[in-house]
Scaffold this motif. Structure first.
Motif, PDB file in Angstrom:
ATOM      1  N   ALA A  10       0.770  -1.176  -0.174  1.00 42.73           N
ATOM      2  CA  ALA A  10      -0.137  -0.071   0.050  1.00 42.73           C
ATOM      3  C   ALA A  10       1.005   1.099   0.052  1.00 42.73           C
ATOM      4  CB  ALA A  10      -1.081  -0.070   1.233  1.00 42.73           C
ATOM      5  N   ALA A  11       2.093   1.136   0.571  1.00 43.65           N
ATOM      6  CA  ALA A  11       2.763   2.398   0.719  1.00 43.65           C
ATOM      7  C   ALA A  11       3.549   2.849  -0.606  1.00 43.65           C
ATOM      8  CB  ALA A  11       3.778   2.376   1.763  1.00 43.65           C
ATOM      9  N   ALA A  12       3.708   1.751  -1.243  1.00 44.06           N
ATOM     10  CA  ALA A  12       4.230   1.998  -2.838  1.00 44.06           C
ATOM     11  C   ALA A  12       3.297   2.436  -3.654  1.00 44.06           C
ATOM     12  CB  ALA A  12       4.942   0.880  -3.090  1.00 44.06           C
ATOM     13  N   PHE A  13       2.060   2.138  -3.589  1.00 43.83           N
ATOM     14  CA  PHE A  13       0.812   2.690  -4.483  1.00 43.83           C
ATOM     15  C   PHE A  13      -0.026   3.341  -3.692  1.00 43.83           C
ATOM     16  CE2 PHE A  13       2.532  -1.699  -5.868  1.00 43.83           C
ATOM     17  CZ  PHE A  13       3.371  -1.031  -6.750  1.00 43.83           C
ATOM     18  N   PRO A  14       0.215   4.403  -3.106  1.00 47.86           N
ATOM     19  CA  PRO A  14      -0.890   5.343  -2.406  1.00 47.86           C
ATOM     20  C   PRO A  14      -2.309   5.485  -2.873  1.00 47.86           C
ATOM     21  CG  PRO A  14       0.893   6.817  -2.899  1.00 47.86           C
ATOM     22  CD  PRO A  14       1.382   5.409  -3.486  1.00 47.86           C
ATOM     23  N   GLY A  15      -3.194   5.113  -2.250  1.00 48.80           N
ATOM     24  CA  GLY A  15      -4.691   5.373  -2.871  1.00 48.80           C
ATOM     25  C   GLY A  15      -5.171   4.154  -3.972  1.00 48.80           C
ATOM     26  N   ARG A  16      -4.298   3.324  -4.230  1.00 46.74           N
ATOM     27  CA  ARG A  16      -4.498   2.247  -5.341  1.00 46.74           C
ATOM     28  C   ARG A  16      -4.813   0.724  -4.952  1.00 46.74           C
ATOM     29  NH1 ARG A  16      -0.240   4.119  -9.856  1.00 46.74           N
ATOM     30  NH2 ARG A  16      -1.805   2.831 -11.199  1.00 46.74           N
ATOM     31  N   VAL A  17      -4.452   0.742  -3.778  1.00 45.59           N
ATOM     32  CA  VAL A  17      -4.550  -0.606  -3.023  1.00 45.59           C
ATOM     33  C   VAL A  17      -5.541  -0.617  -2.061  1.00 45.59           C
ATOM     34  CG1 VAL A  17      -3.539  -2.396  -1.739  1.00 45.59           C
ATOM     35  CG2 VAL A  17      -2.197  -1.005  -3.257  1.00 45.59           C
ATOM     36  N   HIS A  18      -6.779  -1.637  -2.425  1.00 44.17           N
ATOM     37  CA  HIS A  18      -7.880  -1.770  -1.573  1.00 44.17           C
ATOM     38  C   HIS A  18      -8.096  -3.104  -1.031  1.00 44.17           C
ATOM     39  CE1 HIS A  18      -9.193   1.503  -4.081  1.00 44.17           C
ATOM     40  NE2 HIS A  18      -8.784   1.098  -5.098  1.00 44.17           N
ATOM     41  N   THR A  19      -8.217  -3.114   0.613  1.00 46.92           N
ATOM     42  CA  THR A  19      -8.228  -4.189   1.264  1.00 46.92           C
ATOM     43  C   THR A  19      -9.705  -4.796   1.233  1.00 46.92           C
ATOM     44  OG1 THR A  19      -6.372  -3.426   2.630  1.00 46.92           O
ATOM     45  CG2 THR A  19      -7.806  -5.391   3.528  1.00 46.92           C
ATOM     46  N   VAL A  20      -9.638  -6.150   0.811  1.00 44.72           N
ATOM     47  CA  VAL A  20     -10.817  -6.895   0.915  1.00 44.72           C
ATOM     48  C   VAL A  20     -10.810  -8.161   1.800  1.00 44.72           C
ATOM     49  CG1 VAL A  20     -11.497  -5.866  -1.229  1.00 44.72           C
ATOM     50  CG2 VAL A  20     -10.356  -8.110  -1.038  1.00 44.72           C
ATOM     51  N   GLY A  21     -12.125  -8.881   1.938  1.00 45.46           N
ATOM     52  CA  GLY A  21     -11.968 -10.014   2.809  1.00 45.46           C
ATOM     53  C   GLY A  21     -13.085 -10.602   2.606  1.00 45.46           C
ATOM     54  N   HIS A  22     -13.644 -11.883   3.100  1.00 55.19           N
ATOM     55  CA  HIS A  22     -14.424 -12.757   3.005  1.00 55.19           C
ATOM     56  C   HIS A  22     -15.842 -12.073   2.928  1.00 55.19           C
ATOM     57  CE1 HIS A  22     -17.161 -16.446   2.803  1.00 55.19           C
ATOM     58  NE2 HIS A  22     -17.649 -16.171   3.823  1.00 55.19           N
ATOM     59  N   GLY A  23     -16.822 -12.082   2.126  1.00 53.01           N
ATOM     60  CA  GLY A  23     -18.111 -11.727   2.118  1.00 53.01           C
ATOM     61  C   GLY A  23     -18.158 -10.089   1.499  1.00 53.01           C
ATOM     62  N   ASP A  24     -17.125  -9.682   1.033  1.00 50.57           N
ATOM     63  CA  ASP A  24     -17.049  -8.432   0.639  1.00 50.57           C
ATOM     64  C   ASP A  24     -17.386  -8.302  -0.867  1.00 50.57           C
ATOM     65  OD1 ASP A  24     -16.160  -7.101   2.839  1.00 50.57           O
ATOM     66  OD2 ASP A  24     -14.074  -6.967   2.128  1.00 50.57           O
ATOM     67  N   THR A  25     -17.822  -7.360  -1.551  1.00 48.36           N
ATOM     68  CA  THR A  25     -18.445  -7.344  -2.843  1.00 48.36           C
ATOM     69  C   THR A  25     -17.716  -5.830  -3.176  1.00 48.36           C
ATOM     70  OG1 THR A  25     -20.600  -6.366  -2.445  1.00 48.36           O
ATOM     71  CG2 THR A  25     -20.532  -8.833  -2.619  1.00 48.36           C
ATOM     72  N   PHE A  26     -17.432  -5.769  -4.334  1.00 47.78           N
ATOM     73  CA  PHE A  26     -16.984  -4.558  -5.164  1.00 47.78           C
ATOM     74  C   PHE A  26     -16.960  -4.649  -6.856  1.00 47.78           C
ATOM     75  CE2 PHE A  26     -13.371  -7.405  -4.238  1.00 47.78           C
ATOM     76  CZ  PHE A  26     -12.541  -6.968  -5.554  1.00 47.78           C
ATOM     77  N   THR A  27     -16.910  -3.521  -7.182  1.00 47.18           N
ATOM     78  CA  THR A  27     -16.802  -3.450  -8.756  1.00 47.18           C
ATOM     79  C   THR A  27     -15.366  -3.010  -9.213  1.00 47.18           C
ATOM     80  OG1 THR A  27     -19.028  -2.883  -8.825  1.00 47.18           O
ATOM     81  CG2 THR A  27     -17.730  -2.414 -10.778  1.00 47.18           C
ATOM     82  N   ALA A  28     -14.447  -3.636  -9.954  1.00 44.59           N
ATOM     83  CA  ALA A  28     -13.303  -3.260 -10.518  1.00 44.59           C
ATOM     84  C   ALA A  28     -13.272  -3.450 -11.976  1.00 44.59           C
ATOM     85  CB  ALA A  28     -12.342  -3.958  -9.704  1.00 44.59           C
ATOM     86  N   ALA A  29     -12.699  -2.356 -12.724  1.00 43.17           N
ATOM     87  CA  ALA A  29     -12.754  -2.231 -14.023  1.00 43.17           C
ATOM     88  C   ALA A  29     -14.178  -2.780 -14.693  1.00 43.17           C
ATOM     89  CB  ALA A  29     -11.641  -3.013 -14.596  1.00 43.17           C
ATOM     90  N   GLY A  30     -15.144  -2.621 -14.115  1.00 43.21           N
ATOM     91  CA  GLY A  30     -16.426  -2.786 -14.806  1.00 43.21           C
ATOM     92  C   GLY A  30     -16.838  -4.258 -14.342  1.00 43.21           C
ATOM     93  N   PHE A  31     -16.151  -5.064 -13.840  1.00 41.84           N
ATOM     94  CA  PHE A  31     -16.257  -6.523 -13.228  1.00 41.84           C
ATOM     95  C   PHE A  31     -16.782  -6.318 -11.906  1.00 41.84           C
ATOM     96  CE2 PHE A  31     -13.146  -6.814 -16.394  1.00 41.84           C
ATOM     97  CZ  PHE A  31     -13.522  -7.891 -17.179  1.00 41.84           C
TER      98      PHE A  31
END
Length: 211
Positions: free
Chosen positions: A77-98
């Motif tokens: 995360a420190a190398a890519f500030p604001g571009r790393v998203h933490t997820v875990g079991h049960g989460d839902t999200f949209t990435a690049a339209g997927f």
């Protein structure tokens, strides 16, 4: 959706002009993630997570982001500030339209003396593709295309066959196959194909299929 197999556990998914890459690790091509709009990483083992490959992708596309579990996110995360998203079991999200659902919590047992690490799987677009990482996770959702970890230090072929039977996908494509020799491949193809109860296929690195 176009699915392209990269070496070992890495796959590329393309839809509507955007690209999602899963697990561009140290056994995959140096440019496996280049061109990605989003990258998913299932766990911290180096054959699935390689910072150099992630850096190449994020430098090539300043809008690209990474979604991954905490153990990986904490390392990058420190190398890519604001571009790393933490997820875990049960989460839902949209990435690049997927649309992505996160399933699973632990890596498969390698040996009882080795502590288990966290591992998550990713269910894409409501079940069109499921990549379990290094676990035999069964999502609570029908799966059309299963990315099947066919050969690893933590599994044996009977477990792989039973996993296919339990998930009941429409088709299964091999991943996690860099350690599987050409001599052994026909054995795996024949037994999984005959006993798994689904359409079992294998793509050479760089080959694609519509899913």
């Amino acid at each position: 959706m176009k699915l392209t197999k990269k070496s070992h556990a890495c796959v590329r998914l393309e839809k509507d002009g955007r690209t999602l890459v899963i697990d561009p690790g140290g056994f995959s091509e140096q440019d496996a993630a280049v061109g990605a709009d989003a990258i998913l990483v299932t766990h911290e083992h180096p054959d699935h997570f390689d910072e150099g490959r992630l850096r190449a992708a994020l430098e090539a596309n300043p809008a690209a982001g990474i979604w991954t579990l905490k153990s990986v996110a904490d390392q990058i995360a420190a190398a890519f500030p604001g571009r790393v998203h933490t997820v875990g079991h049960g989460d839902t999200f949209t990435a690049a339209g997927f649309d992505v659902q996160v399933h699973g919590e632990l890596h498969a047992v390698i040996h009882p003396d080795i502590p288990r690490i966290t591992n998550v799987g990713y269910l894409i677009d409501g079940g069109r593709v499921f990549h379990p990482g290094d676990a035999l996770t069964v999502p609570d959702h029908p799966v059309e295309t299963l990315m099947l970890p066919v050969m690893a230090p933590w599994n044996k072929i009977s477990e792989v066959i039973d996993y296919v039977r339990e998930v009941k996908p429409q088709r299964a494509y091999d991943v996690h196959d860099a350690l599987l020799t050409d001599l052994a491949r026909p054995v795996y193809d024949r037994q999984i194909g005959a006993l798994g109860g689904t359409d079992h296929q294998r793509l050479a690195p760089g080959a694609s299929a519509d899913v």
